[in-house]
Design an enzyme around this catalytic site. Structure first.
Site, PDB file in Angstrom:
ATOM      1  N   SER A 118      40.872  47.226  25.051  1.00 29.29           N
ATOM      2  CA  SER A 118      40.031  46.598  24.037  1.00 29.29           C
ATOM      3  C   SER A 118      39.075  47.624  23.423  1.00 29.29           C
ATOM      4  O   SER A 118      39.523  48.570  22.783  1.00 29.29           O
ATOM      5  CB  SER A 118      39.296  45.398  24.649  1.00 29.29           C
ATOM      6  OG  SER A 118      38.739  44.580  23.653  1.00 29.29           O
ATOM      7  N   ASP A 172      46.773  37.107  21.668  1.00 35.23           N
ATOM      8  CA  ASP A 172      45.419  37.634  21.833  1.00 35.23           C
ATOM      9  C   ASP A 172      44.473  37.002  20.801  1.00 35.23           C
ATOM     10  O   ASP A 172      44.633  37.213  19.600  1.00 35.23           O
ATOM     11  CB  ASP A 172      45.445  39.159  21.665  1.00 35.23           C
ATOM     12  CG  ASP A 172      44.144  39.825  22.090  1.00 35.23           C
ATOM     13  OD1 ASP A 172      43.081  39.197  21.953  1.00 35.23           O
ATOM     14  OD2 ASP A 172      44.198  40.979  22.540  1.00 35.23           O
ATOM     15  N   HIS A 203      44.245  38.066  25.705  1.00 34.07           N
ATOM     16  CA  HIS A 203      43.508  39.338  25.783  1.00 34.07           C
ATOM     17  C   HIS A 203      43.389  39.723  27.254  1.00 34.07           C
ATOM     18  O   HIS A 203      42.379  39.456  27.907  1.00 34.07           O
ATOM     19  CB  HIS A 203      42.131  39.170  25.132  1.00 34.07           C
ATOM     20  CG  HIS A 203      41.452  40.459  24.789  1.00 34.07           C
ATOM     21  ND1 HIS A 203      41.997  41.382  23.922  1.00 34.07           N
ATOM     22  CD2 HIS A 203      40.250  40.979  25.192  1.00 34.07           C
ATOM     23  CE1 HIS A 203      41.162  42.409  23.793  1.00 34.07           C
ATOM     24  NE2 HIS A 203      40.108  42.184  24.558  1.00 34.07           N
TER      25      HIS A 203
END
Length: 222
Positions: A118, A172, A203
């Site tokens: 991320s 996600d 995610h």
């Protein structure tokens, strides 16, 4: 010079000559991915030092200004319309300092993989594409290319041929897969070698992805 970020270190064997610097996501810390090391299937790989640094604690605009560990501020949900350029560049320096410490401990940059999830993925690309020394690889999980408009002018040829592993979840809700695909397409248009992987997950990470990450690390850390 900035003080080095505090980190968790795990060595898979004695006197490692290879390293992986793994950057966590927003609001997490270095502990987040440390448990993944035994799952990577690296028993027959060379000894590797895994470094899991903790990002600084700072207010994050999109989370109501709440202070948490963050590599840079996030202003808007689409991530790229308004970016924290100064924060990205400051964290880039912090990551470069971690690389320099490994160099000082006897591990050359060409034996180091930058990895991240991320926000950590964004920092891997922010740092790796601009680094004046070749990395062994870049491992980019569930993230995107930050400051995309500046990359063509700022990238360094040292990592033009460095393997890039990108993986993303098709479901996600935090970093939409379209954002990651746009990043992949931009990297490929600039001639980078991108190994692209999509998994049916949100995610997060999944077992198939962890296996693929371990295989990538064995390919590039020899």
């Amino acid at each position: 010079m900035n003080p080095l970020l505090e980190s968790i270190e795990i060595e898979t064997g004695a006197n490692p000559q290879h390293a992986v610097i793994w950057l966590h996501g927003l609001g997490a810390d270095g502990h987040d991915f440390a448990p993944i090391v035994p799952e990577l299937g690296l028993q027959n790989a060379p000894a590797i030092r895994f470094i899991f640094p903790h990002a600084p604690i700072q207010p994050v605009t999109i989370n109501g200004g709440m202070a948490m560990r963050s590599w840079y501020d996030i202003y808007v949900a689409d991530l790229v319309r308004h970016e924290d350029e100064s924060g990205l560049r400051q964290s880039q320096i912090n990551v470069q300092n971690l690389i320099a410490r490994e160099n000082a401990r006897g591990i050359p940059t060409e034996n180091i993989v930058l990895a991240g999830f991320s926000q950590g993925c964004a920092m891997t690309l922010q740092t790796g594409l601009r680094l004046p020394e070749r990395l062994a690889g870049m491992l980019c999980l569930s993230g995107y290319l930050p400051l995309a408009a500046a990359v063509a002018a700022e990238r360094h040829p040292a990592n033009q041929d460095t393997p890039i592993f990108m993986a993303h979840g098709s479901m996600d809700p935090v970093v939409p897969i379209t954002r990651a695909e746009a990043s992949r397409q931009q990297l490929e248009a600039m001639g980078y070698q991108v190994q692209w992987n999509v998994y049916p997950m949100p995610h997060a990470v999944c077992p198939e992805e962890i296996t693929a990450v371990g295989q990538f690390l064995k390919q590039v850390l020899k």
